[in-house]
Design a protein around this motif. Structure first.
Motif, PDB file in Angstrom:
ATOM      1  N   PHE A 153       0.856  -1.188   0.000  1.00 26.30           N
ATOM      2  CA  PHE A 153       0.000   0.000   0.000  1.00 26.30           C
ATOM      3  C   PHE A 153       0.891   1.238   0.000  1.00 26.30           C
ATOM      4  O   PHE A 153       1.810   1.325   0.806  1.00 26.30           O
ATOM      5  CB  PHE A 153      -0.851   0.055   1.283  1.00 26.30           C
TER       6      PHE A 153
ATOM      7  N   ASP B 137      15.114   2.539  -4.768  1.00 24.62           N
ATOM      8  CA  ASP B 137      14.816   3.953  -4.562  1.00 24.62           C
ATOM      9  C   ASP B 137      14.972   4.342  -3.097  1.00 24.62           C
ATOM     10  O   ASP B 137      15.443   5.421  -2.775  1.00 24.62           O
ATOM     11  CB  ASP B 137      13.386   4.289  -5.014  1.00 24.62           C
TER      12      ASP B 137
ATOM     13  N   CYS C 233       3.070   9.875  -7.333  1.00 20.89           N
ATOM     14  CA  CYS C 233       2.935   9.631  -8.761  1.00 20.89           C
ATOM     15  C   CYS C 233       1.493   9.220  -9.063  1.00 20.89           C
ATOM     16  O   CYS C 233       0.960   8.328  -8.391  1.00 20.89           O
ATOM     17  CB  CYS C 233       3.907   8.539  -9.199  1.00 20.89           C
TER      18      CYS C 233
ATOM     19  N   THR D 114       0.281   7.366 -11.080  1.00 21.31           N
ATOM     20  CA  THR D 114       0.088   5.974 -11.481  1.00 21.31           C
ATOM     21  C   THR D 114      -0.277   5.070 -10.305  1.00 21.31           C
ATOM     22  O   THR D 114      -0.656   3.924 -10.496  1.00 21.31           O
ATOM     23  CB  THR D 114       1.368   5.396 -12.130  1.00 21.31           C
ATOM     24  N   ASN D 115      -0.141   5.595  -9.061  1.00 23.25           N
ATOM     25  CA  ASN D 115      -0.465   4.776  -7.885  1.00 23.25           C
ATOM     26  C   ASN D 115      -1.732   5.219  -7.169  1.00 23.25           C
ATOM     27  O   ASN D 115      -2.105   4.648  -6.145  1.00 23.25           O
ATOM     28  CB  ASN D 115       0.690   4.822  -6.877  1.00 23.25           C
TER      29      ASN D 115
ATOM     30  N   THR E 286      -6.332   3.039  -4.896  1.00 24.10           N
ATOM     31  CA  THR E 286      -6.054   2.092  -3.820  1.00 24.10           C
ATOM     32  C   THR E 286      -4.609   2.212  -3.335  1.00 24.10           C
ATOM     33  O   THR E 286      -4.301   1.829  -2.219  1.00 24.10           O
ATOM     34  CB  THR E 286      -6.235   0.639  -4.300  1.00 24.10           C
TER      35      THR E 286
ATOM     36  N   VAL F 193       4.609  -7.908 -16.025  1.00 20.96           N
ATOM     37  CA  VAL F 193       5.567  -8.930 -15.630  1.00 20.96           C
ATOM     38  C   VAL F 193       6.941  -8.294 -15.509  1.00 20.96           C
ATOM     39  O   VAL F 193       7.332  -7.479 -16.337  1.00 20.96           O
ATOM     40  CB  VAL F 193       5.660 -10.026 -16.705  1.00 20.96           C
TER      41      VAL F 193
ATOM     42  N   GLY G  36      12.227  -2.899 -14.486  1.00 23.81           N
ATOM     43  CA  GLY G  36      13.376  -2.845 -15.387  1.00 23.81           C
ATOM     44  C   GLY G  36      14.338  -4.008 -15.272  1.00 23.81           C
ATOM     45  O   GLY G  36      15.256  -4.133 -16.047  1.00 23.81           O
TER      46      GLY G  36
ATOM     47  N   GLN H 229      15.708  -7.971 -15.381  1.00 23.87           N
ATOM     48  CA  GLN H 229      15.443  -9.120 -16.234  1.00 23.87           C
ATOM     49  C   GLN H 229      15.042 -10.327 -15.404  1.00 23.87           C
ATOM     50  O   GLN H 229      15.356 -10.399 -14.227  1.00 23.87           O
ATOM     51  CB  GLN H 229      16.717  -9.462 -16.983  1.00 23.87           C
TER      52      GLN H 229
ATOM     53  N   ILE I  36      -2.960  -1.210 -12.783  1.00 22.64           N
ATOM     54  CA  ILE I  36      -3.984  -0.209 -12.505  1.00 22.64           C
ATOM     55  C   ILE I  36      -4.336  -0.195 -11.023  1.00 22.64           C
ATOM     56  O   ILE I  36      -4.495  -1.250 -10.405  1.00 22.64           O
ATOM     57  CB  ILE I  36      -5.220  -0.503 -13.380  1.00 22.64           C
ATOM     58  N   THR I  37      -4.417   1.017 -10.450  1.00 23.32           N
ATOM     59  CA  THR I  37      -4.702   1.109  -9.017  1.00 23.32           C
ATOM     60  C   THR I  37      -6.007   1.858  -8.727  1.00 23.32           C
ATOM     61  O   THR I  37      -6.425   1.944  -7.590  1.00 23.32           O
ATOM     62  CB  THR I  37      -3.561   1.845  -8.284  1.00 23.32           C
ATOM     63  N   LEU I  38      -6.614   2.430  -9.767  1.00 19.49           N
ATOM     64  CA  LEU I  38      -7.805   3.265  -9.562  1.00 19.49           C
ATOM     65  C   LEU I  38      -9.012   2.665 -10.283  1.00 19.49           C
ATOM     66  O   LEU I  38      -8.885   2.151 -11.388  1.00 19.49           O
ATOM     67  CB  LEU I  38      -7.534   4.677 -10.118  1.00 19.49           C
TER      68      LEU I  38
ATOM     69  N   LYS J  82     -10.923   0.167  -9.295  1.00 21.91           N
ATOM     70  CA  LYS J  82     -11.221  -1.220  -8.927  1.00 21.91           C
ATOM     71  C   LYS J  82     -10.980  -1.345  -7.433  1.00 21.91           C
ATOM     72  O   LYS J  82     -10.075  -0.696  -6.903  1.00 21.91           O
ATOM     73  CB  LYS J  82     -10.266  -2.187  -9.633  1.00 21.91           C
TER      74      LYS J  82
ATOM     75  N   GLU K 192      -9.743  -3.228  -3.930  1.00 18.89           N
ATOM     76  CA  GLU K 192      -8.565  -4.036  -3.591  1.00 18.89           C
ATOM     77  C   GLU K 192      -8.847  -5.514  -3.852  1.00 18.89           C
ATOM     78  O   GLU K 192      -8.021  -6.228  -4.409  1.00 18.89           O
ATOM     79  CB  GLU K 192      -8.181  -3.843  -2.122  1.00 18.89           C
TER      80      GLU K 192
END
Lengths: 176, 350
Positions: free
Chosen positions: B32, B96, B166, B168-169, B172, B205, B212, B214, B226-228, B230, B232
């Protein structure tokens, strides 16, 4: 290792790109790298691929532009009153500065979210302590979906139980 | 307490105790992303503000009876580069966080919970369990999230949910992922096809070390993108469903292999076993590849007397930072490969 381009000088710039799981590597000397417009923004240690024209920021800010319109002109002037982030700042890093930014850039948010997530509304968890009323509202919506499913499946007993739950929650909501 | 304490494999739940479907699914993780409202996100925080967040989170957990005795805090600025690499090899922190000078991580006793503080978001709560049990992981992380929310004000918007640095998160703030060992699908070149289908249902994947990276040792991480929009539970069910399908096809191909193909595979497995039990030097890349083969051999009954969990442990314990920490003194790459080969041989003989 020698530079791949000129084969004359030692390669000092090593670049690995992974696009769609395809990994490509380049080993260049500084001059050839410059010619290819691979620049290093000094001080930050970050580098941008001007040749590929790709960065997270650019990708995200392109999400902001509704198709067919000229790139943001009004949005350039927006600035968050809490943290001072400008729209340009956001499009460079792809990150907001504080939770208030979501308010500041509200007008641009929907197209962005739609392109990333396909949706613009949260339907998941609501914080327990601060989200009281909203929690009930979400729970009612969730149950309504379940009710519809039960009716479609002709499970009327289950539907009745769910309907009573919705009624009860509705009462709680109004009394709180 | 030093990071060395975290290295004991008997303490690490995802290694020491097998979970459901753990012949193929190594671990399930849910994280989370949470932020404190009205405080700038970590990249704009002053050192003092960042410290305050670390101590707020730590004291919230310390004041809770369930957690109080159970947690350890590590500040990134007090760790060496090698120690940080070790924590990231152990999936307790991200790269990070290792780079964040005001970053910290809180880890619990069985290392199922790790709470990263001042990474991209103020909090990244992670729950990791052995085998395929994302639903259980969600239940447990939900409790920790509630417990933290009792005292911390999380940035939340009625319309778009939990607010994150960001976009993209946002929503949820949840990422659910499973780590799968898929040697036969990889060998049969079917993996590419499966993964291109996966991306069409909103999943991604990756290799074992996140974005990034391998796929090494035939280990793959499958997670939601996707986090928005739907819930949990729906996201978890989606990932679970896909993971189950993949594991069924991996199992099916394993069972149906016959004739020459089976002989060739068994030969490959036994050769890898031969190398691991005899080699003088083993690099970390080689280790991952051969351990993958041996683990498959154990699952298929080709190699007997080794525990799958011991091999899960080896995936981790042959990493460069882990080997370096075990040996305690600084080593050249060659010394490391010697040490690693020695260590693997001992483990295999047990």
């Amino acid at each position: 290792m020698m530079c791949e381009e000129c084969q004359m000088k030692p390669a000092t710039v090593h670049i690995t790109k992974i696009i769609n799981n395809e990994k490509t590597q380049m080993h260049l000397c500084e001059e050839c790298a410059k010619q290819k417009h691979i620049s290093f923004s000094t001080g930050l240690g970050a580098f941008g691929f001007d040749d590929a024209g790709f960065s997270v920021g650019k990708l995200l800010s392109s999400f902001f532009e509704p198709a067919g319109q000229s790139p943001m002109s009004l949005t350039d002037k927006l600035q968050c009153s809490r943290c001072g982030l400008t729209f340009q700042g956001f499009s460079k890093t792809g990150r907001f500065g504080c939770s208030q930014c979501y308010n500041t850039f509200k007008g641009q948010m929907n197209p962005l979210l739609r392109r990333i997530h396909g949706k613009t509304y949260h339907v998941g968890k609501v914080p327990k302590r601060t989200g009281g009323q909203l929690r009930i509202k979400h729970e009612i919506n969730r149950l309504k979906g379940e009710l519809q499913e039960a009716i479609n499946a002709e499970e009327y007993e289950r539907a009745a139980v769910i309907r009573d739950k919705i009624k009860q929650l509705g009462k709680n909501k109004n009394t709180k | 307490m030093g990071v060395e304490n975290l290295m004991d494999p008997s303490r690490i739940k995802w290694i020491s105790s097998p979970g459901p479907d753990s012949d193929i699914v190594i671990s399930s993780r849910v994280r989370f992303a949470r932020n404190i409202s009205d405080v700038p996100f970590p990249h704009l925080l002053s050192e003092q503000e960042a410290k305050n967040i670390v101590s707020d989170v730590y004291s919230t957990l310390k004041n809770n009876t369930v957690f109080s005795r159970d947690i350890e805090l590590y500040n990134m600025n007090e760790l060496s580069g090698e120690q940080k690499t070790l924590l990231s090899e152990m999936h307790l922190i991200s790269l990070d966080l290792a780079d964040s000078k005001n970053g910290a991580v809180i880890v619990n006793q069985d290392e199922t919970v790790s709470i990263m503080i001042n990474e991209e978001d103020h909090l990244r709560i992670q729950l990791m369990l052995p085998g395929l049990q994302l639903d259980e992981a969600l239940k447990q992380i939900d409790k920790i999230d509630d417990l933290l929310e009792e005292r911390l004000d999380f940035a939340f918007d009625e319309k778009i949910g939990y607010l994150t640095a960001c976009p993209t998160n946002v929503g949820t703030g949840m990422r659910a992922s499973v780590m799968m060992h898929l040697p036969v699908l990889t060998m049969m070149d079917q993996i590419g096809q499966i993964f291109s289908t996966i991306t069409q249902v909103g999943l991604v994947v990756r290799g074992i070390y996140g974005e990034g990276s391998q796929a090494k040792g035939n280990l793959y991480q499958i997670s939601n993108q996707i986090t928005l929009g739907k819930s949990e539970e729906d996201i978890i069910q989606n990932v679970l469903g896909v993971a189950r399908q993949i594991l069924m096809s991996e199992r099916k191909i394993r069972q149906n292999l016959s004739g020459e193909a089976r002989i060739r595979l068994e030969d490959k497995i036994l050769r890898s076993y031969g190398i691991l039990t005899n080699a003088k030097m083993v690099s970390s890349q080689e280790a991952l590849a051969y351990i993958s083969d041996v683990r498959l051999g154990v699952d298929m009954g080709v190699i007997k007397g080794l525990k799958p969990s011991a091999l899960n442990g080896l995936f981790l314990m042959t990493g460069p930072a882990y080997i370096q920490q075990m040996a305690k003194n600084a080593m050249t790459p060659m010394e490391r490969d010697l040490y690693r080969a020695d260590f693997i041989r001992q483990k295999m003989e047990k």
